[in-house]
Enzyme design. Structure first.
Site, mmCIF file in Angstrom:
data_model
loop_
_atom_site.group_PDB
_atom_site.id
_atom_site.type_symbol
_atom_site.label_atom_id
_atom_site.label_comp_id
_atom_site.label_asym_id
_atom_site.label_seq_id
_atom_site.Cartn_x
_atom_site.Cartn_y
_atom_site.Cartn_z
ATOM 1 N N GLU A 1 1.513 -5.170 -3.825
ATOM 2 C CA GLU A 1 1.047 -5.794 -2.578
ATOM 3 C C GLU A 1 1.660 -5.111 -1.353
ATOM 4 O O GLU A 1 0.971 -4.875 -0.370
ATOM 5 C CB GLU A 1 1.370 -7.296 -2.564
ATOM 6 N N HIS B 1 -6.535 -3.350 3.055
ATOM 7 C CA HIS B 1 -5.534 -3.710 2.040
ATOM 8 C C HIS B 1 -6.149 -3.560 0.635
ATOM 9 O O HIS B 1 -5.522 -2.992 -0.263
ATOM 10 C CB HIS B 1 -5.073 -5.152 2.296
ATOM 11 N N GLU B 2 -7.378 -4.027 0.462
ATOM 12 C CA GLU B 2 -8.037 -3.931 -0.857
ATOM 13 C C GLU B 2 -8.327 -2.474 -1.220
ATOM 14 O O GLU B 2 -8.181 -2.072 -2.377
ATOM 15 C CB GLU B 2 -9.335 -4.759 -0.891
ATOM 16 N N ASP C 1 -0.423 -3.253 1.533
ATOM 17 C CA ASP C 1 -0.188 -3.574 2.950
ATOM 18 C C ASP C 1 0.141 -2.297 3.731
ATOM 19 O O ASP C 1 -0.371 -2.084 4.832
ATOM 20 C CB ASP C 1 0.986 -4.558 3.096
HETATM 21 ZN ZN ZN Z 1 -3.475 -7.477 -2.567
#
Ligand code: ZN
Length: 410
Positions: free
Chosen positions: A354, A276-277, A358
């Site tokens: 975000e 995710h990062e 994801d």
């Molecule tokens: Zn994030």
């Protein structure tokens, strides 16, 4: 417009913003005991869920009390011409505009810090302690405060001094020079925050040899992210809550994993969080955020340059001698409704990012591991499974757990 009209406008703005904020908190609190969506039924064991509701309620009540206290403090300060008294007081030390401005904000910041000290102590050593989150010693608490204050004085003080100096020399076009300075400062902060600022508060170490490193290596090679850009930070020094984040630009880019995250999650769940990062990096989110905040700062400074010359701002606060620092205070209050709106906009952008991160983790690693990690992280931080949609819209920088799971399961 007369000065007293402007004074009342300032009061009304402060009260309305506080009122809207409190209404949203109350709406959100009404949702605390709502039925849990079936997708989230397995996040908490039953007794843990009761504990999370208690945690939310305590925080809600605490915020209602502290925000009311700060509202009344601010209103009393305005009603009794606090800014005028302080302005007169700091002028007894010097006639130099820059020094007067620095002393003025220095007293406000230190005063604010002293007033908020009991509540910030209570938050950590009573509430967080009671629910088993706090790992901070009293010494760390005070040393942190002191370091933050010194950093603010050094960095914030020099920027403020430079901006007042620009204002004195260039008049209304000061905003362009100030903007240039802020741009350089944000670029440097983005680049070197992890290298120079974080070490003042935490220890960062490269990933240790072992099973986790091996698994991460496989993933990192697949997506082309250098393993030596991954660090572990001792978040456990302050709290049991876990986190991970991407930061920096160019060669200074890095992913930071909290030691608490590594302790709480399985290996594949940690890799999912890392993925995710990496998504934030691959989608250039840091750069977009930086551009947005630079544009926003430019707009704010330009607007400030239109208002700052008006003696009305100083008169509204009961000050006879107009100055940059008094103008800045009045402008700051007038600008709060716009801050609320830009904050809302930045949160919307952040939530979109975000989802993108994801999706990146889903496409390059796997969704079920990320879902498991999100559920565990939510449980371990006793987070709210049933927030009010209006509260989410206004305050959430991340989509809710339910929204993220639904998106990942698509
Ligand atoms: Zn994030």
């Amino acid at each position: 417009m007369s000065a007293s009209t402007l004074f009342y406008i300032l009061l009304i703005i402060i009260i309305i913003v506080h009122f809207i904020d409190s209404i949203l908190d109350v709406f959100n609190a009404k949702h605390f005991s709502k039925k849990i969506p079936h997708e989230l039924a397995d996040v908490y064991p039953k007794d843990e869920y009761q504990k999370s509701i208690a945690y939310k309620k305590v925080n809600f009540k605490f915020k209602l009390i502290t925000s009311s206290i700060s509202l009344f403090t601010m209103l009393a300060f305005l009603a009794f011409d606090g800014f005028a008294l302080l302005d007169n007081f700091v002028r007894t030390f010097s006639n130099n505009d820059i020094l007067v401005g620095l002393l003025f904000f220095g007293f406000i910041i230190i005063g604010g810090e002293i007033i908020s000290l009991p509540s910030s102590y209570y938050q950590i050593f009573v509430i967080e302690e009671q629910f088993g989150f706090n790992k901070m010693s009293l010494k760390t608490f005070f040393v942190d405060k002191l370091k933050n204050l010194l950093m603010l004085m050094l960095l914030g003080g020099s920027i403020l001094a430079a901006i007042i100096w620009f204002y004195n020399f260039t008049g209304p076009s000061f905003w362009l020079y100030a903007w240039g300075l802020v741009i350089i400062f944000s670029l440097l902060m983005n680049m070197f925050y992890a290298r120079f600022i974080v070490p003042l508060f935490n220890k960062q170490t490269p990933l240790e040899e072992g099973e986790l490193r091996t698994h991460i290596q496989v993933y990192a090679e697949k997506v082309g992210f250098k393993l030596n850009n991954i660090f572990v930070i001792d978040g456990s020094k302050r709290s049991t809550k876990a986190n991970a984040y991407f930061s920096g630009l160019g060669s200074e880019k890095r992913i930071t994993l909290y030691d608490t995250l590594i302790k709480d999650l399985e290996v594949d769940e940690i890799v999912a969080v890392l993925a995710h990062e990496v998504g934030h990096y691959k989608k250039r989110h840091i750069i977009y955020n930086l551009i947005l905040s630079i544009l926003l700062t430019g707009f704010t400074l330009w607007l400030l340059s239109i208002f700052i010359n008006s003696p009305l701002l100083a008169e509204a606060l009961g000050v006879s001698q107009p100055s940059f620092h008094i103008g800045l205070i009045a402008f700051g209050i007038l600008y709060t409704p716009i801050t609320e709106i830009t904050g809302l906009f930045m949160n919307m952008v952040s939530r979109t990012f975000e989802y993108q991160a994801d999706n990146y983790a889903k496409n390059t690693f796997n969704a079920p591991a990320l879902i498991r990690s999100l559920k565990k992280l939510s449980k371990n931080s006793l987070s709210n499974l049933t927030p009010h949609p209006a509260y989410v819209f206004m305050h959430y920088s991340h989509p809710t757990l339910l929204q993220r799971i639904k998106n990942l399961e698509q």
